[in-house]
Design a protein around this motif. Structure first.
Motif, PDB file in Angstrom:
ATOM      1  N   SER A  98       0.804  -1.227   0.000  1.00 40.20           N
ATOM      2  CA  SER A  98       0.000   0.000   0.000  1.00 40.20           C
ATOM      3  C   SER A  98       0.838   1.279   0.000  1.00 40.20           C
ATOM      4  O   SER A  98       0.279   2.373   0.134  1.00 40.20           O
ATOM      5  CB  SER A  98      -0.916   0.016   1.226  1.00 40.20           C
ATOM      6  N   GLN A  99       2.164   1.172  -0.167  1.00 41.00           N
ATOM      7  CA  GLN A  99       3.007   2.355   0.013  1.00 41.00           C
ATOM      8  C   GLN A  99       2.679   3.480  -0.961  1.00 41.00           C
ATOM      9  O   GLN A  99       2.696   4.656  -0.585  1.00 41.00           O
ATOM     10  CB  GLN A  99       4.484   1.990  -0.104  1.00 41.00           C
ATOM     11  N   LEU A 100       2.396   3.170  -2.210  1.00 45.85           N
ATOM     12  CA  LEU A 100       2.054   4.241  -3.151  1.00 45.85           C
ATOM     13  C   LEU A 100       0.860   5.037  -2.642  1.00 45.85           C
ATOM     14  O   LEU A 100       0.839   6.267  -2.701  1.00 45.85           O
ATOM     15  CB  LEU A 100       1.751   3.672  -4.540  1.00 45.85           C
ATOM     16  N   GLY A 101      -0.149   4.335  -2.143  1.00 48.02           N
ATOM     17  CA  GLY A 101      -1.308   5.017  -1.586  1.00 48.02           C
ATOM     18  C   GLY A 101      -0.954   5.865  -0.386  1.00 48.02           C
ATOM     19  O   GLY A 101      -1.555   6.930  -0.164  1.00 48.02           O
ATOM     20  N   GLN A 102       0.029   5.426   0.402  1.00 50.15           N
ATOM     21  CA  GLN A 102       0.423   6.197   1.579  1.00 50.15           C
ATOM     22  C   GLN A 102       1.027   7.551   1.192  1.00 50.15           C
ATOM     23  O   GLN A 102       0.920   8.523   1.939  1.00 50.15           O
ATOM     24  CB  GLN A 102       1.445   5.422   2.419  1.00 50.15           C
ATOM     25  N   GLU A 120       1.239  -7.904   9.275  1.00 47.52           N
ATOM     26  CA  GLU A 120       2.514  -7.719   8.589  1.00 47.52           C
ATOM     27  C   GLU A 120       2.574  -8.543   7.304  1.00 47.52           C
ATOM     28  O   GLU A 120       3.072  -8.079   6.281  1.00 47.52           O
ATOM     29  CB  GLU A 120       3.674  -8.093   9.516  1.00 47.52           C
ATOM     30  N   GLU A 121       2.054  -9.777   7.346  1.00 45.76           N
ATOM     31  CA  GLU A 121       2.052 -10.611   6.142  1.00 45.76           C
ATOM     32  C   GLU A 121       1.204  -9.975   5.039  1.00 45.76           C
ATOM     33  O   GLU A 121       1.593  -9.960   3.866  1.00 45.76           O
ATOM     34  CB  GLU A 121       1.508 -12.000   6.481  1.00 45.76           C
ATOM     35  N   GLY A 122       0.049  -9.457   5.411  1.00 49.10           N
ATOM     36  CA  GLY A 122      -0.843  -8.857   4.423  1.00 49.10           C
ATOM     37  C   GLY A 122      -0.250  -7.629   3.761  1.00 49.10           C
ATOM     38  O   GLY A 122      -0.476  -7.375   2.573  1.00 49.10           O
ATOM     39  N   SER A 123       0.525  -6.876   4.525  1.00 50.64           N
ATOM     40  CA  SER A 123       1.112  -5.651   3.973  1.00 50.64           C
ATOM     41  C   SER A 123       2.184  -5.942   2.934  1.00 50.64           C
ATOM     42  O   SER A 123       2.505  -5.084   2.117  1.00 50.64           O
ATOM     43  CB  SER A 123       1.694  -4.798   5.098  1.00 50.64           C
ATOM     44  N   ARG A 124       2.747  -7.165   2.957  1.00 48.48           N
ATOM     45  CA  ARG A 124       3.847  -7.503   2.053  1.00 48.48           C
ATOM     46  C   ARG A 124       3.439  -8.430   0.912  1.00 48.48           C
ATOM     47  O   ARG A 124       4.161  -8.552  -0.073  1.00 48.48           O
ATOM     48  CB  ARG A 124       4.964  -8.174   2.856  1.00 48.48           C
ATOM     49  N   GLU A 125       2.327  -9.105   1.050  1.00 46.14           N
ATOM     50  CA  GLU A 125       1.917 -10.113   0.066  1.00 46.14           C
ATOM     51  C   GLU A 125       1.462  -9.450  -1.242  1.00 46.14           C
ATOM     52  O   GLU A 125       0.588  -8.586  -1.235  1.00 46.14           O
ATOM     53  CB  GLU A 125       0.777 -10.956   0.641  1.00 46.14           C
ATOM     54  N   THR A 126       2.057  -9.871  -2.360  1.00 46.28           N
ATOM     55  CA  THR A 126       1.698  -9.298  -3.652  1.00 46.28           C
ATOM     56  C   THR A 126       0.712 -10.149  -4.430  1.00 46.28           C
ATOM     57  O   THR A 126       0.067  -9.662  -5.354  1.00 46.28           O
ATOM     58  CB  THR A 126       2.958  -9.081  -4.511  1.00 46.28           C
ATOM     59  N   ASP A 127       0.580 -11.406  -4.075  1.00 44.20           N
ATOM     60  CA  ASP A 127      -0.387 -12.274  -4.740  1.00 44.20           C
ATOM     61  C   ASP A 127      -1.790 -11.895  -4.261  1.00 44.20           C
ATOM     62  O   ASP A 127      -2.106 -11.980  -3.082  1.00 44.20           O
ATOM     63  CB  ASP A 127      -0.096 -13.741  -4.406  1.00 44.20           C
ATOM     64  N   THR A 146     -13.202   5.689   9.734  1.00 49.41           N
ATOM     65  CA  THR A 146     -13.157   5.484   8.286  1.00 49.41           C
ATOM     66  C   THR A 146     -11.736   5.184   7.862  1.00 49.41           C
ATOM     67  O   THR A 146     -10.792   5.353   8.631  1.00 49.41           O
ATOM     68  CB  THR A 146     -13.684   6.730   7.542  1.00 49.41           C
ATOM     69  N   ASN A 147     -11.581   4.717   6.648  1.00 45.82           N
ATOM     70  CA  ASN A 147     -10.266   4.442   6.080  1.00 45.82           C
ATOM     71  C   ASN A 147     -10.158   5.202   4.769  1.00 45.82           C
ATOM     72  O   ASN A 147     -11.004   5.036   3.886  1.00 45.82           O
ATOM     73  CB  ASN A 147     -10.079   2.942   5.841  1.00 45.82           C
ATOM     74  N   GLU A 148      -9.141   6.016   4.636  1.00 48.45           N
ATOM     75  CA  GLU A 148      -9.033   6.875   3.463  1.00 48.45           C
ATOM     76  C   GLU A 148      -8.723   6.092   2.195  1.00 48.45           C
ATOM     77  O   GLU A 148      -9.082   6.501   1.095  1.00 48.45           O
ATOM     78  CB  GLU A 148      -7.947   7.932   3.695  1.00 48.45           C
ATOM     79  N   LEU A 149      -8.041   4.958   2.335  1.00 47.84           N
ATOM     80  CA  LEU A 149      -7.668   4.141   1.181  1.00 47.84           C
ATOM     81  C   LEU A 149      -8.593   2.934   1.061  1.00 47.84           C
ATOM     82  O   LEU A 149      -9.198   2.509   2.045  1.00 47.84           O
ATOM     83  CB  LEU A 149      -6.228   3.645   1.331  1.00 47.84           C
ATOM     84  N   THR A 150      -8.705   2.373  -0.140  1.00 40.68           N
ATOM     85  CA  THR A 150      -9.444   1.121  -0.281  1.00 40.68           C
ATOM     86  C   THR A 150      -8.604  -0.059   0.179  1.00 40.68           C
ATOM     87  O   THR A 150      -9.145  -1.102   0.536  1.00 40.68           O
ATOM     88  CB  THR A 150      -9.890   0.890  -1.743  1.00 40.68           C
ATOM     89  N   ASP A 151      -7.280   0.106   0.180  1.00 39.73           N
ATOM     90  CA  ASP A 151      -6.412  -0.948   0.694  1.00 39.73           C
ATOM     91  C   ASP A 151      -6.657  -1.093   2.192  1.00 39.73           C
ATOM     92  O   ASP A 151      -6.652  -0.106   2.932  1.00 39.73           O
ATOM     93  CB  ASP A 151      -4.945  -0.602   0.434  1.00 39.73           C
TER      94      ASP A 151
END
Length: 508
Positions: free
Chosen positions: A154-158, A444-451, A407-412
């Motif tokens: 999600s870094q680009l969104g951050q 932490e796993e979810g933040s790194r998983e690309t699949d 609320t969450n500003e991002l959809t991620d």
């Protein structure tokens, strides 16, 4: 992603046209007024996560990336292009030629200074925006290198988050943080013309904004603080204001039927929920939390509180986020089961302190809570508090249960999980003090998983665990209820709580 704060400042501040770098033409020929119960309490983008401030930051500060308000896609902002290394640990941001509102150039030093204030300053309201960052480096006046400690999907969104707006390093260091926070040099579509804390914030177009031709409308915009919804509705009907933010559910039908008004239920990632204090009895016991979840009839609460304009929530995460499990079966009302669980927990007869702020929705929900928790053998006590006390009580665990929204500003979902569920992250799982090692590991796993398939399963597991263990009691997913004058075109409130003022035009 956050609830509001009403710490009202005492002084009024103003900024001259020359300071803002605006021409005489920027004295607007048109005036647009937005009434909101959410005040601006600081103009420093790194210092507050309050709703009224988030809305304001989006107008005052440009980010390195820009979100297209029609498609939701990230596009070049102050960074005209960027690259990501093959190992996904290094972002290189190439800045365009751009200026602050005082005419000074926006440089890589300003970007790094702004990002560091978010990441490492003790006063930062949400450091997790850059929590995965190892370092920010200036390689030349127009290039910033961002190195991560670990890959973050999600870094680009951050980079486009509300607190990642770019401020002037020179201005902050020269005048000091308080002077900057009161009368900032800005990088976004608007500059501050006048600020009367507790009353209104007046914005004027920033002639030096990087998007040529924006704002489209040469207009002064007033963000007017109106605490009472009845007053705001009357002002809207009379034409005294052009937009009403936070329309009460009970007002929506009347405003929809009023000629010249456009009553909208706009997409949001807002979820109304009940926070439970996991750190003390009765809700330190999971069976007691589950009893409360069985006791509260969220469908009935949603129907009555929102007059049918919102949908019951089935997990602790908002339904508008990526990977939401719409088929997950939530707690169904079952008073007998709830009574049984309270008995098994040994918490029958325990007092439940319920701090509640003003507002029709939270007051109504609190009354439901009182009746239904009392029916299963608890002793709920409603305590009416102001917003500052609410924040203090929840942050220090001096409460048992309370209705609120977030609320969450991002959809991620990464930032939502870190804010509201992860016990090892920023906010003590939104002051519930819920802490599950498996959830923390999955975060932490979810933040790194690309699949995408694997990532979806991770976030669905997080939601299932936190919902089953009743980290919070989700009630309903709520749209933004906003009423507009029909003369305004291309104006809306985005799910990220950002007004599209720079795209706005007026139909005369």
């Amino acid at each position: 992603m956050r609830k509001l704060s009403k710490l009202v400042l005492a002084a009024s501040v103003a900024l001259g046209v020359a300071t803002m770098g605006m021409s005489a033409a920027a004295h607007a020929e048109a005036l647009v007024r937005i009434a909101s119960p959410y005040p601006a309490t600081t103009l420093d983008p790194s210092r507050s996560a309050a709703a009224g401030n988030i809305e304001t930051f989006g107008q005052l500060y440009a980010r390195v990336l820009h979100r297209n308000t029609e498609t939701g896609e990230l596009e070049p902002g102050l960074a005209e292009k960027w690259e990501l290394s093959d190992d996904r640990l290094t972002y290189t941001l190439h800045l365009r030629e751009a200026k602050f509102s005082d005419g000074s150039p926006i440089t890589a030093d300003d970007v790094v200074f702004s990002f560091e204030r978010v990441r490492s300053d003790p006063q930062s309201a949400l450091p997790s925006t850059f929590g995965a960052v190892e370092s920010f480096t200036v390689t030349d006046p127009k290039t910033v290198v961002v190195k991560l400690k670990n890959p973050l999907v999600s870094q680009l969104g951050q980079f486009e988050m509300w607190n990642a707006g770019i401020v002037s390093k020179t201005d902050v260091e020269k005048r000091g943080e308080q002077a900057f926070a009161d009368v900032p040099v800005t990088s976004g579509p608007y500059a501050v013309k006048e600020w009367k804390p507790g009353e209104k914030l007046v914005l004027a177009p920033n002639a030096n904004y990087w998007r040529t031709g924006y704002p489209k409308l040469d207009a002064t915009v007033e963000l007017v603080e109106v605490a009472e919804p009845e007053t705001a509705a009357a002002m809207l009907k009379s034409g005294e204001v052009d937009v009403m933010r936070e329309v009460e559910w009970s007002q929506a039908a009347d405003l929809a039927a009023t000629e010249g008004l456009d009553m909208r239920m706009e997409d949001s990632h807002v979820i109304y929920t009940i926070l439970l204090n996991n750190s003390r009895a009765p809700f330190s016991d999971m069976k007691a939390r589950q009893a409360a979840a069985y006791a509260l009839d969220k469908k009935a609460i949603t129907g009555i509180v929102t007059t049918g304009l919102a949908n019951p929530a089935n997990t602790v995460l908002p339904s508008g986020l990526d990977y939401h499990d719409k088929d997950y079966a939530a707690f169904a009302p079952d008073m007998e089961k709830a009574k049984q669980l309270i008995t098994e927990s040994g918490m029958a007869g325990k007092e439940v302190k319920i701090p509640v702020t003003a507002g029709q929705a939270t007051q109504q929900i609190a009354l439901f809570m009182q009746a239904q928790l009392e029916a299963i053998g608890l002793k709920p006590v409603i305590v009416n508090v102001d917003v500052a006390t609410w924040w203090s009580d929840t942050a220090t665990a001096a409460y048992d249960a309370t209705p609120t929204w977030w609320t969450n500003e991002l959809t991620d979902p990464d930032t939502a999980v870190r804010w509201a569920i992860c016990g090892a992250c920023d906010s003590h799982a939104f002051n519930t003090f819920y802490n599950n090692d498996r959830v923390n590991k999955l975060t932490e796993e979810g933040s790194r998983e690309t699949d995408e398939v694997k990532r979806a399963e991770i976030y669905r597991e997080i939601a299932r665990i936190a919902t089953d263990e009743v980290a919070q009691i989700p009630l309903f997913d709520a749209p933004f209820a906003v009423a507009y004058s029909t003369r305004l075109k291309n104006l809306k409130l985005t799910p990220a709580m950002q007004w599209t003022l720079e795209d706005m035009t007026i139909e005369e």
